[in-house]
Design an enzyme around this catalytic site. Structure first.
Site, PDB file in Angstrom:
ATOM      1  N   LYS A 261     -40.320 -20.714   8.266  1.00 55.20           N
ATOM      2  CA  LYS A 261     -39.089 -20.207   9.062  1.00 55.20           C
ATOM      3  C   LYS A 261     -39.751 -19.154  10.253  1.00 55.20           C
ATOM      4  O   LYS A 261     -39.424 -19.169  11.318  1.00 55.20           O
ATOM      5  CB  LYS A 261     -37.953 -19.443   8.263  1.00 55.20           C
ATOM      6  CG  LYS A 261     -37.209 -20.224   7.652  1.00 55.20           C
ATOM      7  CD  LYS A 261     -36.183 -19.130   6.880  1.00 55.20           C
ATOM      8  CE  LYS A 261     -35.248 -20.140   5.736  1.00 55.20           C
ATOM      9  NZ  LYS A 261     -34.139 -19.226   5.213  1.00 55.20           N
ATOM     10  N   ARG A 262     -40.715 -18.601   9.821  1.00 53.25           N
ATOM     11  CA  ARG A 262     -41.131 -17.438  10.696  1.00 53.25           C
ATOM     12  C   ARG A 262     -42.204 -18.165  11.501  1.00 53.25           C
ATOM     13  O   ARG A 262     -42.222 -17.630  12.790  1.00 53.25           O
ATOM     14  CB  ARG A 262     -42.128 -16.306   9.856  1.00 53.25           C
ATOM     15  CG  ARG A 262     -41.463 -14.911  10.063  1.00 53.25           C
ATOM     16  CD  ARG A 262     -42.205 -13.833   9.117  1.00 53.25           C
ATOM     17  NE  ARG A 262     -43.563 -13.828   9.104  1.00 53.25           N
ATOM     18  CZ  ARG A 262     -44.603 -14.434   8.283  1.00 53.25           C
ATOM     19  NH1 ARG A 262     -44.016 -14.703   7.032  1.00 53.25           N
ATOM     20  NH2 ARG A 262     -45.786 -14.440   8.494  1.00 53.25           N
TER      21      ARG A 262
END
Length: 494
Positions: A261-262
């Site tokens: 996600k990051r």
RNA sequence: GCCCCCAUAGUCUAGCGGCCCAGGACGUCACCCUUUCAAGGUGAAGAUCGCGGGUUCGAAUCCCGCUGGGGGUACCA
């Protein structure tokens, strides 16, 4: 009679849903639809620390965008409501099952604090042990000892009393039903209930899957290592476990680890603004780890439902490939009718401030004309505003020399523009054929190549060297604006 | 470190013992079409089927080892 298929997607609301999660949901959904079963959505919010407000709504929106609809879920309810674990926890559902395990000796209360556990681990490792498998000293405590600790108000967790010896085996539908076996001494006494009284995933998901009648658990392969605990739990409860299918992870584009996600631009809720069609996303994702045959790629949702089977799911991980998605998006864009594509493009133009927001009927009518010009040139809908600005704004000629084509100079370019204006102005009908006729004749007259004259006019009209076909563009732009731009372009050069 | 999973071109994949000196797609390159860019068409380059052993008349396909990659190793999911 075979019981109907019931599967679920059970994300935790810790942030936006990334496409890897959607892919897992998609496989579940396709599997359910293929078998005429049910697909449920359950929110697993037992981690109070990582909980993100609004994440559950965002996640449902993402699923809906791709076209995944659920038959039972937090928003629509169902026979096993509620579908949010924190709410189920409030009803005391999990505690009841933990008490059952406790009573039957399959679990025990552990008063070891996280710090003490750390210490135990450090000690074990320093004594030369290769690895540390937590086993609580309370395993052998008498009921009196437990009662005493509890009476002192010491916080405790409830842990699974994992067998010290033996082997736990299980199988997986995607790995050909092959048996995977793990030695029990590789396991540790997992926490089932946190000291806060909240259940941990291992316990909560399993109780819910059982209660909700889940027949097949299709989830990411990161769960394979915890399968032994789940097997042990099913056995302790005396429940028939569902069938398991662990789908391979989606790896990062560069192959360095799983999608993050990051680190990766993979938020599902951002793909609309990035110009992606949900149908394209659906089709692309279906092909991440699953295939139909050796050549079929473009498939409608209906076809995918018909063809999807778990035995064709790959056991090796797939890599996220933005190029492939983009290509597929282009294919879906081109397959849209002009009317539908115009309707899809309009919001992007509105967002860019080129047309009214929300778009009015007259905006849409105009956009339909423009759509025809860029249909084959779009891979992302978000590219539309840039490709079409010059229909809405005057051109700037930031670099006037773009007007001057190869083997031409300023004087010949100016002359070409002036003559073009002179010949186009008196045209009786302003349509593609007439405009083309006039300009082709002028090419002859000036002794130029078609590309030279047309190139100059293209820049005059659009301000750039890359644009939709010239005659169509002139036609849609209209006589007045076209002629005005040709005049201005000539002025800019002198 | 320990445990588990996986392994066909840069990428996604077909292949489940002979039809494969490996098929399709993305990407790359070339040509055709052409007013630019695309789209479309044709074609090319690109895989010693990770490596090494077996089994077999025959292996990308089965077995073992190695290597590489991924995952797990939390009072996160």
């Amino acid at each position: 009679m075979i019981q109907p298929v019931r599967v679920r997607f059970a994300p935790s609301p810790t942030g936006f849903l990334h496409i890897g999660g959607v892919r897992t949901a998609l496989f579940n959904w396709l599997f359910a639809r293929h078998h005429g079963g049910q697909f449920l959505l359950r929110i697993e919010d037992t981690d109070e620390k990582r909980f993100v407000a609004g994440a559950a709504d965002d996640l449902m929106e993402s699923l809906r965008w791709v076209g995944l609809t659920w038959d039972e879920g937090p928003d629509i309810g169902g026979p096993h409501a509620p579908y949010v674990q924190s709410e189920r926890h409030d009803q005391g559902i999990y505690r009841a099952y933990v008490d059952q395990l406790l009573a039957q000796g399959y679990a025990y209360q552990s008063f070891v604090s996280p710090e003490e556990q750390e210490q135990m681990k450090a000690e074990a490792l320093s004594q030369g042990l290769k690895s540390f498998r937590f086993r609580g000293p309370e395993r052998t405590w008498t009921p009196e000892q437990v009662a005493e600790a509890e009476a002192q108000g010491k916080p405790y967790t409830v842990r699974l009393k994992v067998p010290l010896t033996g082997t736990t085996v299980f199988h997986d539908l995607i790995r050909g039903g092959e048996c995977i076996s793990v030695e029990n001494d590789e396991l540790y006494d997992v926490v089932l209930l946190k000291s806060s009284g909240m259940p941990v995933y291992h316990l909560a998901h399993l109780v819910d899957d059982h209660l909700m009648g889940i027949t097949h658990v299709i989830r990411g392969e990161e769960w394979v290592p915890s399968m032994p605990y789940h097997v042990l739990l099913y056995r302790a409860f005396g429940w028939e476990p569902p069938l398991f299918a662990h789908v391979p992870n989606m790896l990062r584009h560069n192959g360095q680890g799983k999608l993050s996600k990051r680190k990766d631009d993979v938020a599902t809720n951002r793909f609309w603004e990035r110009g992606y069609l949900p149908e394209a996303m659906f089709n692309y994702l279906a092909l991440q780890g699953w295939s139909y045959d050796d050549h079929t790629e473009i498939m409608s949702v209906h076809e995918l439902i018909e063809r999807f089977t778990l035995d064709r799911v790959q056991s090796s991980p797939a890599r996220w490939n933005p190029d492939k998605l983009k290509d597929m998006n282009g294919i879906y864009i081109r397959s849209l009718s002009v009317v539908d594509l115009a309707r899809s493009i309009a919001p992007y133009l509105a967002r860019a401030g080129l047309i009214g927001s929300p778009p009015q009927a007259e905006d849409l009518a105009y956009v339909e004309q423009l759509t025809f010009l860029i249909r084959e040139r779009l891979e992302e809908l978000s590219e539309a505003p840039d490709l079409l600005v010059f229909f809405f704004r005057e051109v700037e000629y930031a670099d006037p020399l773009l007007l001057v084509q190869k083997k031409m100079d300023i004087p010949t370019t100016v002359r070409a523009l002036r003559l073009a204006h002179e010949r186009l102005q008196p045209l009786e009908t302003w349509d593609e054929a007439s405009v083309e006729g006039v300009l082709r004749a002028l090419v002859e007259e000036l002794g130029l190549k078609a590309g030279q004259l047309f190139g100059t006019i293209r820049v005059a009209i659009t301000g750039r060297t890359i644009a939709p076909p010239l005659f169509e563009t002139l036609t849609v732009l209209g006589r007045k604006r076209s002629l005005a731009r040709i005049v201005r372009a000539a002025q800019v050069l002198v």
